[in-house]
Scaffold this motif. Sequence first.
Motif, PDB file in Angstrom:
ATOM      1  N   VAL A  59       0.844  -1.196   0.000  1.00 48.00           N
ATOM      2  CA  VAL A  59       0.000   0.000   0.000  1.00 48.00           C
ATOM      3  C   VAL A  59       0.878   1.244   0.000  1.00 48.00           C
ATOM      4  CG1 VAL A  59      -2.029   1.064   1.039  1.00 48.00           C
ATOM      5  CG2 VAL A  59      -1.553  -1.350   1.457  1.00 48.00           C
ATOM      6  N   GLU A  60       0.615   2.120  -0.933  1.00 57.03           N
ATOM      7  CA  GLU A  60       1.421   3.342  -1.058  1.00 57.03           C
ATOM      8  C   GLU A  60       0.497   4.556  -1.087  1.00 57.03           C
ATOM      9  OE1 GLU A  60       3.546   2.617  -4.660  1.00 57.03           O
ATOM     10  OE2 GLU A  60       1.862   3.085  -5.965  1.00 57.03           O
ATOM     11  N   PRO A  61       1.051   5.759  -0.902  1.00 56.22           N
ATOM     12  CA  PRO A  61       0.191   6.946  -0.948  1.00 56.22           C
ATOM     13  C   PRO A  61      -0.152   7.312  -2.397  1.00 56.22           C
ATOM     14  CG  PRO A  61       2.426   7.528  -0.215  1.00 56.22           C
ATOM     15  CD  PRO A  61       2.448   6.086  -0.556  1.00 56.22           C
ATOM     16  N   ALA A  62      -1.380   7.749  -2.597  1.00 57.65           N
ATOM     17  CA  ALA A  62      -1.798   8.184  -3.933  1.00 57.65           C
ATOM     18  C   ALA A  62      -0.939   9.351  -4.407  1.00 57.65           C
ATOM     19  CB  ALA A  62      -3.273   8.580  -3.914  1.00 57.65           C
ATOM     20  N   ALA A  63      -0.342  10.075  -3.446  1.00 57.49           N
ATOM     21  CA  ALA A  63       0.479  11.236  -3.799  1.00 57.49           C
ATOM     22  C   ALA A  63       1.857  10.836  -4.324  1.00 57.49           C
ATOM     23  CB  ALA A  63       0.637  12.138  -2.575  1.00 57.49           C
ATOM     24  N   CYS A  64       2.272   9.599  -4.071  1.00 56.40           N
ATOM     25  CA  CYS A  64       3.619   9.156  -4.491  1.00 56.40           C
ATOM     26  C   CYS A  64       3.506   7.705  -4.953  1.00 56.40           C
ATOM     27  CB  CYS A  64       4.586   9.318  -3.323  1.00 56.40           C
ATOM     28  SG  CYS A  64       6.333   9.146  -3.803  1.00 56.40           S
TER      29      CYS A  64
ATOM     30  N   SER B  88      -0.352   3.613   8.661  1.00 55.89           N
ATOM     31  CA  SER B  88      -1.810   3.708   8.534  1.00 55.89           C
ATOM     32  C   SER B  88      -2.278   3.360   7.126  1.00 55.89           C
ATOM     33  CB  SER B  88      -2.280   5.107   8.930  1.00 55.89           C
ATOM     34  OG  SER B  88      -1.855   5.396  10.251  1.00 55.89           O
ATOM     35  N   HIS B  89      -1.376   3.401   6.163  1.00 58.24           N
ATOM     36  CA  HIS B  89      -1.740   2.942   4.820  1.00 58.24           C
ATOM     37  C   HIS B  89      -2.083   1.456   4.843  1.00 58.24           C
ATOM     38  CE1 HIS B  89       0.035   6.790   3.763  1.00 58.24           C
ATOM     39  NE2 HIS B  89      -0.427   6.653   2.543  1.00 58.24           N
ATOM     40  N   ALA B  90      -1.308   0.691   5.606  1.00 57.71           N
ATOM     41  CA  ALA B  90      -1.591  -0.744   5.727  1.00 57.71           C
ATOM     42  C   ALA B  90      -2.887  -0.975   6.496  1.00 57.71           C
ATOM     43  CB  ALA B  90      -0.427  -1.447   6.419  1.00 57.71           C
ATOM     44  N   ILE B  91      -3.121  -0.140   7.515  1.00 59.75           N
ATOM     45  CA  ILE B  91      -4.363  -0.262   8.288  1.00 59.75           C
ATOM     46  C   ILE B  91      -5.565  -0.067   7.370  1.00 59.75           C
ATOM     47  CG2 ILE B  91      -5.756   0.816  10.095  1.00 59.75           C
ATOM     48  CD1 ILE B  91      -3.128   1.587  11.509  1.00 59.75           C
ATOM     49  N   LYS B  92      -5.490   0.958   6.513  1.00 62.63           N
ATOM     50  CA  LYS B  92      -6.602   1.230   5.592  1.00 62.63           C
ATOM     51  C   LYS B  92      -6.933   0.002   4.755  1.00 62.63           C
ATOM     52  CE  LYS B  92      -9.381   3.682   2.812  1.00 62.63           C
ATOM     53  NZ  LYS B  92      -9.965   2.615   2.007  1.00 62.63           N
ATOM     54  N   ALA B  93      -5.915  -0.626   4.201  1.00 60.69           N
ATOM     55  CA  ALA B  93      -6.148  -1.798   3.344  1.00 60.69           C
ATOM     56  C   ALA B  93      -6.659  -2.980   4.168  1.00 60.69           C
ATOM     57  CB  ALA B  93      -4.865  -2.168   2.603  1.00 60.69           C
TER      58      ALA B  93
ATOM     59  N   HIS C 231       6.614  -7.189 -10.531  1.00 61.63           N
ATOM     60  CA  HIS C 231       6.632  -7.324 -11.991  1.00 61.63           C
ATOM     61  C   HIS C 231       6.354  -8.764 -12.411  1.00 61.63           C
ATOM     62  CE1 HIS C 231       8.678  -7.617 -16.010  1.00 61.63           C
ATOM     63  NE2 HIS C 231       7.953  -6.527 -16.180  1.00 61.63           N
ATOM     64  N   ASP C 232       6.871  -9.725 -11.645  1.00 64.94           N
ATOM     65  CA  ASP C 232       6.707 -11.129 -11.991  1.00 64.94           C
ATOM     66  C   ASP C 232       5.448 -11.755 -11.397  1.00 64.94           C
ATOM     67  OD1 ASP C 232       9.043 -10.831 -13.339  1.00 64.94           O
ATOM     68  OD2 ASP C 232      10.291 -12.019 -11.990  1.00 64.94           O
ATOM     69  N   GLY C 233       4.650 -10.948 -10.704  1.00 56.59           N
ATOM     70  CA  GLY C 233       3.354 -11.452 -10.238  1.00 56.59           C
ATOM     71  C   GLY C 233       3.369 -12.182  -8.905  1.00 56.59           C
ATOM     72  N   PHE C 234       4.474 -12.155  -8.179  1.00 59.78           N
ATOM     73  CA  PHE C 234       4.499 -12.815  -6.860  1.00 59.78           C
ATOM     74  C   PHE C 234       3.974 -11.878  -5.778  1.00 59.78           C
ATOM     75  CE2 PHE C 234       7.828 -15.086  -9.272  1.00 59.78           C
ATOM     76  CZ  PHE C 234       7.280 -16.354  -9.214  1.00 59.78           C
ATOM     77  N   LEU C 235       4.337 -10.621  -5.866  1.00 60.59           N
ATOM     78  CA  LEU C 235       3.697  -9.624  -5.007  1.00 60.59           C
ATOM     79  C   LEU C 235       2.421  -9.265  -5.774  1.00 60.59           C
ATOM     80  CD1 LEU C 235       5.454  -6.436  -3.540  1.00 60.59           C
ATOM     81  CD2 LEU C 235       3.005  -6.836  -3.682  1.00 60.59           C
ATOM     82  N   ASP C 236       1.271  -9.683  -5.224  1.00 58.74           N
ATOM     83  CA  ASP C 236       0.062  -9.726  -6.038  1.00 58.74           C
ATOM     84  C   ASP C 236      -0.507  -8.376  -6.416  1.00 58.74           C
ATOM     85  OD1 ASP C 236      -0.730 -12.772  -5.876  1.00 58.74           O
ATOM     86  OD2 ASP C 236      -0.039 -12.161  -3.898  1.00 58.74           O
ATOM     87  N   GLU C 237      -0.475  -7.453  -5.444  1.00 56.97           N
ATOM     88  CA  GLU C 237      -1.275  -6.250  -5.670  1.00 56.97           C
ATOM     89  C   GLU C 237      -0.621  -5.047  -5.015  1.00 56.97           C
ATOM     90  OE1 GLU C 237      -5.383  -6.735  -4.379  1.00 56.97           O
ATOM     91  OE2 GLU C 237      -5.688  -4.564  -4.415  1.00 56.97           O
ATOM     92  N   ALA C 238      -0.717  -3.916  -5.677  1.00 57.13           N
ATOM     93  CA  ALA C 238      -0.315  -2.648  -5.063  1.00 57.13           C
ATOM     94  C   ALA C 238      -1.525  -1.725  -5.107  1.00 57.13           C
ATOM     95  CB  ALA C 238       0.853  -2.027  -5.806  1.00 57.13           C
ATOM     96  N   ARG C 239      -1.693  -0.971  -4.048  1.00 55.95           N
ATOM     97  CA  ARG C 239      -2.826  -0.073  -3.919  1.00 55.95           C
ATOM     98  C   ARG C 239      -2.343   1.299  -3.531  1.00 55.95           C
ATOM     99  NH1 ARG C 239      -7.277  -3.206  -0.263  1.00 55.95           N
ATOM    100  NH2 ARG C 239      -7.199  -4.974  -1.691  1.00 55.95           N
TER     101      ARG C 239
END
Lengths: 455, 455
Positions: B294-299, B389-394, B354-362
């Motif tokens: 989970v990353e910030p929408a700003a970056c 708190s980014h992780a908490i949100k997800a 990139h190779d699909g092992f880390l499934d998702e970024a938000r």
Amino acid sequence: MKNVPNRVILPESELPRQWYNVQADMPERHDPYINPGTGKPATSEDFYPIFAEELARQEFSTERFIDIPDEVRELYKTYRPSPLHRAYRLEKALDTPARIYYKYEGGNTSGSHKLNSALPQVYYNKRQGITRLTTETGAGQWGTALAMAARFFGLDLTVFMVKISSMQKPYRKAIMETFGADVAASPSDRTASGRKILEQDPECLGSLGVAISEAVEMAVTTPGSRYVLGSVLNQVLLHQSVIGLEAKLQLEMVDEYPDLVIGCSGGGSNMGGLMAPFMRDRLTGARKPYFIAVEPAACPSFTRGKYAYDFCDTAKVTPLARMYTLGSGFMPSSIHAGGLRYHGMSPILSKLYHDGFLDEARAEKQNDVFAAAKLFAGEEGILPAPESSHAIKAAIDEALRCKQSGEARTILFGLSGHGHFDMGAYISYNEGSITDYIPTDEELQKGFDTLPKVE
Amino acid sequence: MKNVPNRVILPESELPRQWYNVQADMPERHDPYINPGTGKPATSEDFYPIFAEELARQEFSTERFIDIPDEVRELYKTYRPSPLHRAYRLEKALDTPARIYYKYEGGNTSGSHKLNSALPQVYYNKRQGITRLTTETGAGQWGTALAMAARFFGLDLTVFMVKISSMQKPYRKAIMETFGADVAASPSDRTASGRKILEQDPECLGSLGVAISEAVEMAVTTPGSRYVLGSVLNQVLLHQSVIGLEAKLQLEMVDEYPDLVIGCSGGGSNMGGLMAPFMRDRLTGARKPYFIAVEPAACPSFTRGKYAYDFCDTAKVTPLARMYTLGSGFMPSSIHAGGLRYHGMSPILSKLYHDGFLDEARAEKQNDVFAAAKLFAGEEGILPAPESSHAIKAAIDEALRCKQSGEARTILFGLSGHGHFDMGAYISYNEGSITDYIPTDEELQKGFDTLPKVE
């Protein structure tokens, strides 16, 4: 001797189920509270208009053990049992044969032991149908703990925060608000006493006495409201006994018993809680640990105060208690250990000190305390609160004494909180701008002159 | 299902003895670092002038397990194993059948997981005879952790702190100084690059790029000095694997395995550390947990960045790495999660994504993140860092999804730090003055235009 880990961890299943009430084992109880209206010994009923009834009853209880309600115990479990640390690195730095242990109460967001009493106080109020609480806060630890407890139990809370403190510590205010508390800078326009002061002096920066007046006024004039207090009272010492009960079990896990028990003391809740089960051993004759209470030289209630009847609150609304006191009119200098700026001392601790069971009280100067804090932080990796650092100072001195004598004594001290919200004090210390204020006899006399006359 | 305590505590004796290196199990390694001078793949020797040799070797290692040195492990023991919390109260508030666990790394004075890598980095430098370290800090977590580690091992440390940050966060500066670090507001007059900038603009408030330039310049021009970096690098992910290794053991203690592993990601050290042993299971086919960064929408480096070669540092002194990046010239808006304002992303995490092992970024917006933080604090009693708190949100979103589907999934997220030094952000949120900045495509293009050309 067992192999002692850096942190002695008590399993959640061993969290105490009962608080220990030291009043049950004292050969003499402390002198009775006095109702200032009648001049007669106060009863629990005299406290009912201000405090929840169960808390008022606990104030007078001589039951040895009192059950911790399940609802409180469940919330204790979110941050308790707290760790007992073995100060290996500090011992090495001091080159002492002493074994130093500290019970760390800063591992919750309120940052101190205050949450241990905030939770039951809110709980008992809720059980009685109270929906709204009021309190005051100076340094902000108690206000934060109470804001958390009120949020957990779903009660409304108004915190009257000394205006100068709310200006100097905006972060403390922000935490309380994040937990849903209504924080009013005192003097405020919310109460008659606040408005009266603001009329006379709109720029007034407030005082603890004014904040207490406002909090009590709001509690007694708003239906369904009560006032709560974070130290001094017997009920608070009872709740804080969980600290010592855990520490004793943790020391038993590593086959230890303290020769010395050291705690900082402002109103007495931290020292009273840490020492409780060890004092029981002392009172029953089972063991003879030595107790040291450490206070700031700037506010020396134990070491230079009088053992006399005084008001517990500077607003003079609670019953009178006999305690070591500088007089409710004593104005302590602006020191950095805000939690230790209290004119009096827990009646229980006062009685134990007067009767020789609490062996020693020491007053320490600010620069010495911060030097100890900085050494401790650098070795143990925990940045201590200025209040707690008073105990650190004494623990270090005792460890150095062991170095001289060659005695491998076991020292237990209470690390009541962290200093994350006290960095302004550390900045002053690092800059060398902290002064070692010690009140003169004349200044103390001004405080003693405010003592009430009690027959 | 076992009875799960509020905090699952791993005994000190179970503290991992080895770090886990996910590079050993990746079917393909990340694209090689490139020496910007020669344009050829970099070797560990290319890193020697900047980093300690053992750290440079770890950067390229494919050993599966690497021993944690005894000296580091002893210091880990002062605050590790860290607790794994079961979020009972949050689950109840969300009315979800999901079981939510979080690994809390805020229980040390640095306030975050950063200490896990600061300790070994300082240790390896000391072992090589280095006596002085330099680094930069923006938000201050890394600088604090490194100040503690340098104090423990007795090395000198100069921290170049972005000037605007040192003005806005005087408390962070004070903590570093309390642990003995020399904190220079950057641009400073300590380095040629700093002096040059001050000549042009005496009022310059600094940037992370300038601070890195100063730190690297001082390291390479001062005998016996090296530079250290707190995220992004493979060596850092290696050290941070201690988080996930402990969490896996703790979940095993209560017969659990995570269906979902969620972490915030700035440079990737927290996410990479938490997920490490679970990713091993995924890579070897033993289990198939689902990973969400989970990353910030700003970056938004993962979600809107390019998978391209770029400089790891905005000063363009370290080798080039292929990673998800917004370009080292991308200027993120002033958001409150300072630790997540990084233009790129760990090369390892980038490759796994990139190779699909880390499934998702938000990518999450600031107000949503603070709303999650406030709910979490109110239920769990821990005030989280804006980054965490980014992780908490997800985690909350996933738990609510479970409520709809009725699935009792096991969610593990990383609570990488506390927010005690981020109260300014909470004040802004409580006042309603935080805006949800999202960069436009044009703004992102300006960052992409700064990407180096690599054949």
